[in-house]
Write a protein that holds these residues in place. Structure first.
Motif, PDB file in Angstrom:
ATOM      1  N   MET A   1      13.097 -36.456  13.093  1.00 33.34           N
ATOM      2  CA  MET A   1      12.244 -35.341  13.507  1.00 33.34           C
ATOM      3  C   MET A   1      10.788 -35.723  13.732  1.00 33.34           C
ATOM      4  O   MET A   1      10.075 -35.072  14.472  1.00 33.34           O
ATOM      5  CB  MET A   1      12.282 -34.234  12.442  1.00 33.34           C
ATOM      6  CG  MET A   1      13.666 -33.671  12.218  1.00 33.34           C
ATOM      7  SD  MET A   1      13.653 -32.369  10.979  1.00 33.34           S
ATOM      8  CE  MET A   1      12.862 -31.032  11.858  1.00 33.34           C
TER       9      MET A   1
ATOM     10  N   PHE B   1      22.941 -29.211  11.066  1.00 35.13           N
ATOM     11  CA  PHE B   1      22.164 -29.086  12.297  1.00 35.13           C
ATOM     12  C   PHE B   1      22.546 -30.120  13.343  1.00 35.13           C
ATOM     13  O   PHE B   1      22.753 -29.787  14.497  1.00 35.13           O
ATOM     14  CB  PHE B   1      20.658 -29.190  12.012  1.00 35.13           C
ATOM     15  CG  PHE B   1      19.846 -28.983  13.267  1.00 35.13           C
ATOM     16  CD1 PHE B   1      19.589 -27.704  13.738  1.00 35.13           C
ATOM     17  CD2 PHE B   1      19.388 -30.055  14.019  1.00 35.13           C
ATOM     18  CE1 PHE B   1      18.882 -27.495  14.918  1.00 35.13           C
ATOM     19  CE2 PHE B   1      18.681 -29.867  15.203  1.00 35.13           C
ATOM     20  CZ  PHE B   1      18.432 -28.573  15.648  1.00 35.13           C
ATOM     21  N   GLU B   2      22.629 -31.393  12.945  1.00 33.72           N
ATOM     22  CA  GLU B   2      22.939 -32.405  13.959  1.00 33.72           C
ATOM     23  C   GLU B   2      23.717 -33.557  13.348  1.00 33.72           C
ATOM     24  O   GLU B   2      23.729 -33.747  12.137  1.00 33.72           O
ATOM     25  CB  GLU B   2      21.664 -32.916  14.640  1.00 33.72           C
ATOM     26  CG  GLU B   2      20.853 -33.911  13.856  1.00 33.72           C
ATOM     27  CD  GLU B   2      19.482 -34.190  14.475  1.00 33.72           C
ATOM     28  OE1 GLU B   2      19.403 -34.402  15.698  1.00 33.72           O
ATOM     29  OE2 GLU B   2      18.488 -34.189  13.735  1.00 33.72           O
TER      30      GLU B   2
ATOM     31  N   HIS C   1      16.565 -26.902  10.133  1.00 34.41           N
ATOM     32  CA  HIS C   1      16.632 -28.310  10.524  1.00 34.41           C
ATOM     33  C   HIS C   1      15.932 -29.191   9.479  1.00 34.41           C
ATOM     34  O   HIS C   1      16.453 -30.233   9.077  1.00 34.41           O
ATOM     35  CB  HIS C   1      15.976 -28.464  11.903  1.00 34.41           C
ATOM     36  CG  HIS C   1      16.209 -29.804  12.537  1.00 34.41           C
ATOM     37  ND1 HIS C   1      15.709 -30.127  13.774  1.00 34.41           N
ATOM     38  CD2 HIS C   1      16.884 -30.897  12.118  1.00 34.41           C
ATOM     39  CE1 HIS C   1      16.067 -31.374  14.085  1.00 34.41           C
ATOM     40  NE2 HIS C   1      16.779 -31.856  13.086  1.00 34.41           N
TER      41      HIS C   1
ATOM     42  N   LEU D   1      24.486 -32.202  18.935  1.00 38.51           N
ATOM     43  CA  LEU D   1      23.969 -30.919  18.433  1.00 38.51           C
ATOM     44  C   LEU D   1      24.884 -29.797  18.867  1.00 38.51           C
ATOM     45  O   LEU D   1      25.413 -29.830  19.984  1.00 38.51           O
ATOM     46  CB  LEU D   1      22.608 -30.620  19.069  1.00 38.51           C
ATOM     47  CG  LEU D   1      21.405 -31.468  18.717  1.00 38.51           C
ATOM     48  CD1 LEU D   1      20.235 -31.054  19.592  1.00 38.51           C
ATOM     49  CD2 LEU D   1      21.037 -31.272  17.265  1.00 38.51           C
TER      50      LEU D   1
ATOM     51  N   THR E   1      17.945 -31.886   7.078  1.00 38.31           N
ATOM     52  CA  THR E   1      17.567 -33.303   7.145  1.00 38.31           C
ATOM     53  C   THR E   1      17.145 -33.812   5.775  1.00 38.31           C
ATOM     54  O   THR E   1      17.527 -34.910   5.355  1.00 38.31           O
ATOM     55  CB  THR E   1      16.413 -33.492   8.163  1.00 38.31           C
ATOM     56  OG1 THR E   1      16.820 -32.934   9.410  1.00 38.31           O
ATOM     57  CG2 THR E   1      16.083 -34.957   8.362  1.00 38.31           C
TER      58      THR E   1
END
Length: 515
Positions: A117, A409-410, A243, A445, A247
């Motif tokens: 990020m 989230f991802e 997010h 994503l 993370t």
């Protein structure tokens, strides 16, 4: 509770004389006024983190909390910012609570905790060092560049003041707030993104767990976002609290698994020693960080658009590695393409990380038998793992290091071919920092369109309407071992073919071809 990592703090002790009571520094703001602003911001953060309705209302459709903006304006004195005069702006506000395994000093390594990020972070100035041991009361001016793992979404640059405060024996808070005109050489008209009081409250729950309440509140200039990413960016998901928390949880869990000395055999196959396990996990982490830095729209990279053979946009950039032993020396070409696929993010992630499916999409391993010779878990979800795969084709055999990460989230699948003898020494516990590695891989994503059932039925197979996913494919290749070499059209063509074929293979395997 310091804030910047040693690697990105600006200046040495002599330069941080800013703790002087009469601090006006480069701010033109007196220290007393600065402290008044950060204390007000801290109060706002605490209220934003703890208030229920009517300030926050839970969405029936998505289950996410939504800020009631009329209520917010009633509750808090909102200063008119310089952004009000210029172009239209949008407000993004979100809140998320999560439990993490973390000791507070770990959060000092801010940039290291959020490699996917944050592409850049720096402490521009220290206004107050806080109390020596625990940094209570520390105030500093910071800069960060926030990214998504695709060159298609521009990064967001933010300047803000960060203030850390111990609220009670068990509770800490860190607030970030943008203050207009804090520095003369920062042109306010160029600032496209500001932080209203944002940050987190961390509550020690003993036994290594902390409850973290995260509030993210941004004011951004409205800009055009590529249609594919419009929903996920404009809904506030891309840069929102969920997010950050997802993370943080992932990184903290990875640290716990890295430090663990009692790893069950099933979670650490193919590597005999604890030292070997640590060396491999460290190398995999470096590989993934390098991947995150290579694929985003960060100012590190200058992207050029080319059309692929399948009509998808491909963006390319090149860089010269003169002396970093962690990567091959020479001219490196990176090519990235992002596409929407009509399959759920979970299905796509499981397909791409599975060595049994590798030869369906990976051109390098085409036709060769792929086997996993080591598998090390680094999280409770079985998708969070590092593996070493062997590819045996009739011409040669090759080893691939693969690092997989997933959170709500991802997800990422990052891999690189590795030198076999170098990798063997890492497996015994040797230092891996000089092993040259050049990662390629995928970022996945969910497309951000919250799923609603398309039909009502009792048949389970009709119920799945999980929406699609956004897949970013990135390849890095060493085009010439001389750093002074020029990029050739042949190299661009070959990487273009590589991406086009890989995407075509993935679509064929998952039965989602166009037309």
């Amino acid at each position: 509770m310091g804030t910047s990592s040693p690697s990105c703090s600006a200046g040495n002790e002599q330069e941080t004389r800013s703790s002087l009571e009469f601090y006006t520094g480069i701010f033109g703001l007196e220290k007393s006024r600065m402290m008044e602003i950060v204390n007000q911001s801290m109060e706002e953060l605490v209220k934003m983190a703890t208030a229920g309705e009517p300030l926050w209302i839970r969405s029936v459709e998505t289950g996410r909390e939504i800020l009631n903006y009329d209520e917010y304006l009633k509750e808090f004195a909102v200063e008119k910012s310089g952004m009000n005069n210029g172009p239209k702006r949008s407000v993004e506000a979100s809140r998320e609570v999560g439990v993490v395994f973390v000791d507070l000093p770990r959060l000092n390594q801010w940039k290291e905790m959020f490699p996917c990020m944050i592409s850049k972070a720096a402490t521009v100035d220290v206004i107050s060092n806080g109390e020596a041991e625990n940094k209570n009361g520390a105030v500093q001016l910071m800069f960060a560049e926030l990214q998504m793992l695709t060159p298609m979404v521009p990064t967001r640059e933010v300047y803000f003041v960060r203030y850390c405060k111990q609220l009670s024996a068990e509770q800490w808070a860190v607030v970030d707030v943008s203050i207009d005109n804090v520095e003369e050489n920062i042109d306010a008209s160029l600032i496209k993104c500001r932080k209203r009081p944002s940050g987190c409250i961390i509550e020690d729950k003993s036994n290594g767990h902390c409850k973290v309440t995260w509030v993210e509140h941004l004011e951004c200039q409205k800009s055009t976002v590529h249609t594919m990413y419009r929903t996920i960016v404009n809904s506030g998901l891309a840069f929102g609290a969920r997010h950050w928390i997802a993370t943080l949880q992932l990184q903290c869990e990875r640290l716990v698994f890295f430090m663990a000395t009692n790893v069950p055999m099933k979670d650490s196959t193919g590597v005999a020693t604890l030292a070997g396990r640590k060396s491999i996990l460290k190398l995999a982490q470096r590989m993934t960080w390098s991947f995150c830095r290579a694929v985003a729209a960060s100012s590190y990279n200058t992207w050029t658009k080319v059309s692929s053979k399948t009509g998808d946009d491909i963006r390319i950039t090149s860089r010269k590695n003169m002396n970093d032993p962690g990567e091959p020396l020479g001219l490196i070409l990176c090519a990235v393409s992002s596409v929407w696929l009509p399959v759920s993010a979970n299905v796509l992630f499981d397909f791409l990380r599975d060595e049994n499916h590798r030869n369906e999409w990976d051109i390098i391993s085409s036709g060769g038998a792929v086997e996993s010779m080591a598998n090390l878990s680094k999280g409770q979800d079985r998708g969070n793992a590092v593996s070493i795969q062997t590819v045996n084709s009739k011409d040669n055999s090759m080893w691939i290091l693969q690092d997989c990460c997933t959170n709500p989230f991802e997800s990422m699948v990052v891999y690189a071919p590795v030198n076999i003898s170098g990798m063997q020494s890492v497996m015994t516990g040797c230092d891996s920092s000089n092993l040259a590695i050049l990662p390629s891989g995928f970022s996945i994503l969910p497309d951000g369109i919250e799923s609603r059932p398309l039909v009502i039925t009792s048949r389970p197979e009709e119920k799945s309407s999980e929406g699609g996913s956004l897949l970013t494919v990135a390849f890095q290749i060493l085009t010439n071992s001389s750093p002074t070499a020029k990029l050739t059209m042949e190299s661009v063509d070959s990487v273009n073919t590589l991406i086009s074929c890989t995407l075509k293979n993935i679509k064929t395997s998952l039965q989602c071809e166009e037309g």
